[in-house]
Write an enzyme that holds these catalytic residues in place. Structure first.
Site, mmCIF file in Angstrom:
data_model
loop_
_atom_site.group_PDB
_atom_site.id
_atom_site.type_symbol
_atom_site.label_atom_id
_atom_site.label_comp_id
_atom_site.label_asym_id
_atom_site.label_seq_id
_atom_site.Cartn_x
_atom_site.Cartn_y
_atom_site.Cartn_z
ATOM 1 N N GLU A 273 18.699 -17.603 61.180
ATOM 2 C CA GLU A 273 17.990 -16.728 60.012
ATOM 3 C C GLU A 273 16.772 -17.180 59.510
ATOM 4 O OE1 GLU A 273 20.271 -16.189 56.362
ATOM 5 O OE2 GLU A 273 22.156 -15.562 57.501
ATOM 6 N N GLU A 327 19.034 -4.519 51.723
ATOM 7 C CA GLU A 327 20.514 -4.282 51.383
ATOM 8 C C GLU A 327 20.820 -4.266 49.718
ATOM 9 O OE1 GLU A 327 23.048 -6.826 54.161
ATOM 10 O OE2 GLU A 327 21.105 -7.544 54.609
ATOM 11 N N LYS A 330 23.615 -6.700 47.664
ATOM 12 C CA LYS A 330 23.815 -8.341 47.640
ATOM 13 C C LYS A 330 23.631 -8.718 46.258
ATOM 14 C CE LYS A 330 22.402 -10.562 51.177
ATOM 15 N NZ LYS A 330 21.945 -11.390 52.155
ATOM 16 N N GLU A 336 17.257 -11.395 47.072
ATOM 17 C CA GLU A 336 18.227 -11.185 48.061
ATOM 18 C C GLU A 336 18.429 -9.827 48.546
ATOM 19 O OE1 GLU A 336 20.547 -13.349 49.486
ATOM 20 O OE2 GLU A 336 19.107 -15.012 48.731
#
Length: 405
Positions: A273, A327, A330, A336
Site C-alpha cells: 500500500e 470509500e 471507512k 481515510e
C-alpha cells in the site's frame, strides 16, 4: 562482387535489428506497468459492482489488484480475466487458521473453487498485525501462514499462489537513515520466524508505506518535494553514501537493512500500500487534491521506468497503489475516506496524467483511459521519431549500395 553482397547483407541486418529493437522497446513499455497494482477496497455503500470494477481496471491496463477479503462476488466476476488477485485473510480469522484442518477448509472453500479461472497470485495473511496500538494477534501470524501454505501444498496450489503478509512501518524501530533500519525488539522474534518462512517459500516481504504520514507529523522538518517525488536535493545516507530523492525508496531500503540485520539479505520487498489522501481534517496537513495528484502521478512515472531503490537498483519495485475508490464507510479521520483515484460513480477524483483513449456513451464510466503518463508518452514519441529517422537513414544507405552495384 562478394564485397557488394556483404555490404547489402550487413545493411539488411542493421535495418532488421533496428525494427526489432523498436518492437522490443514498446513491448517493454507495456511490461513495465506490470509492476504496478492497485488496492480495491470495498468499505463503502455506493461502490460499483465487481463486474464494473473489472471493466475499469481493464481500461486502465492494470493487471494486478489487491482485495481485503475473499469476496465470492469479486472472485467470480474476475474469472477468465487478465487481472491477478491478491486476496486477504481477515485479521480476526488468524487464531482459527493456526489449526491445519481449519486452514485446509479455508483454502478448499475460499480459494480452490475459483482457481485457476480466477488468477489468484497471492494470499495476504492478515493486514498490519502489528501497529503502535495493538499487537495482540501477531503471535498467530507465522503459524497461520504455515498452515495455509501447507494447505496450498496439499491441494497442489503452492506453485501458483504465494503466502505473505503486509506490515506497517511500525515494525521498524529505526528507519532513518535507511542503513540504520532495524526491527522493534518486541517483534524481532516474530520477524525472524516470518523471514525464515518467506525465504523458504520464496515469497516477498510486503510493507504498507505512506510518506504522507511522516510529512503530516513533521511538515516543517520534511520537505514536501522529497515526499512527493518532485525534484529536490534529497538526502545522502552517511554510511552507504546512497542518494535518496524520495522518502518511499528510503523507507523500502530501511526495511531491507532491517532484514539483513536478522540475517536475511535476499528476500524481495514490495509495497502493498502507498498513496496520498485528496482531502483531510484541519489537522491533516498536506491532504489536498493537488498533492495527491502529484504523488500518484510521479509514482506512476517511476513505475513505468521500472525503477529499483538505491540499494537494489536492478530489482524492480512492485507497488500496489492505495486506492481505487474513495470509500465512504471507512472509520477514522476524513483522509481515510479520500485515498481513491476514483469516486464511487467511476469519475476521476483527480487527474494523475492518465490519457483518455475513447469515450463511452452507454456506461457510467466517463472514459476509458490508458495507464501511461503524459511525460512517458512524450518520451515515447521522441524515441519513435529518432528510430524513424534512423530507419530512413539506413534504408537510404541500403538503396545507394544497391545502385552502386
Amino acid at each position: 562482387m562478394s564485397n557488394m553482397f556483404s555490404r547489402i547483407a550487413m545493411t539488411n541486418y542493421v535495418v532488421v535489428l533496428v525494427f526489432s529493437l523498436t518492437f522490443l522497446e514498446y513491448g517493454l513499455l507495456f511490461q513495465r506497468v506490470s509492476s504496478l497494482g492497485i488496492n480495491y477496497g470495498q468499505v463503502g455503500d455506493n461502490l460499483p459492482p465487481p463486474d464494473k470494477v473489472l471493466q475499469l481496471l481493464g481500461s486502465l491496463h492494470i493487471n494486478k489488484t489487491r482485495i481485503y477479503d475473499t469476496n465470492p462476488k469479486v472472485l467470480t466476476s474476475f474469472a477468465n480475466s487478465n487481472i491477478e488477485l491478491f486476496v486477504t485473510v481477515e485479521n480476526q480469522m488468524l487464531p482459527s487458521l493456526v489449526d491445519p484442518q481449519q486452514a485446509l477448509q479455508w483454502v478448499t472453500s475460499r480459494i480452490k473453487p475459483y482457481f485457476p479461472a480466477t488468477k489468484i497470485g497471492g494470499i495476504a495473511v492478515g493486514n498490519e498485525l502489528y501497529t503502535d496500538d495493538d499487537s495482540s494477534l501477531i503471535g498467530y501470524l507465522v503459524p497461520a501462514m504455515m498452515s495455509i501454505h501447507a494447505a496450498l501444498v496439499q491441494t497442489g496450489l503452492d506453485k501458483y499462489i504465494q503466502v505473505s503478509t503486509p506490515n506497517s512501518l511500525s515494525v521498524l524501530q529505526e528507519s532513518y537513515p535507511p542503513s540504520a533500519g532495524c526491527f522493534r525488539p518486541q517483534v524481532t522474534g516474530v520477524m525472524t520466524q516470518l523471514l525464515s518462512f518467506l525465504h523458504s517459500t520464496k515469497s516477498p516481504f510486503w510493507i504498507n508505506a505512506y510518506p504522507y504520514f511522516a510529512y503530516k507529523d513533521s511538515p516543517t522538518k520534511i520537505p514536501l518535494d522529497y515526499v512527493l517525488f518532485n525534484p529536490n536535493p534529497g538526502m545522502v545516507d552517511p554510511y552507504t553514501k546512497y542518494h535518496y530523492d524520495n522518502m518511499l525508496y528510503a523507507q523500502v531500503d530501511a526495511v531491507i537493512f532491517a532484514m539483513a540485520r536478522l540475517g536475511f539479505k535476499d528476500i524481495e520487498v514490495g509495497v502493498s500500500e502507498t498513496g496520498w489522501p485528496s482531502k483531510g481534517d484541519g489537522d491533516e496537513v498536506g491532504a489536498t487534491v493537488a498533492n495527491a495528484a502529484v504523488y500518484n502521478k510521479n509514482l506512476l512515472k517511476r513505475q513505468l521506468e521500472s525503477e529499483g531503490t538505491p540499494l537494489r537498483k536492478n530489482m524492480r519495485l512492485d507497488v500496489y497503489l492505495f486506492a481505487l475508490f474513495n470509500e465512504d464507510l471507512k472509520p477514522g479521520p476524513t483522509s481515510e475516506r479520500n485515498y481513491g483515484l476514483y469516486q464511487p460513480d467511476e469519475t476521476m477524483a483527480y487527474n494523475v496524467g492518465l490519457l483518455s483513449s475513447s469515450q463511452s456513451s452507454t456506461s457510467t464510466t466517463n472514459s476509458i483511459v490508458s495507464l501511461t503518463s503524459s511525460a512517458s508518452t512524450d518520451i515515447k514519441r521522441e524515441n519513435q521519431r529518432l528510430i524513424y529517422f534512423i530507419c530512413v537513414y539506413l534504408l537510404a544507405i541500403h538503396m545507394l549500395i544497391r545502385r552502386r552495384y
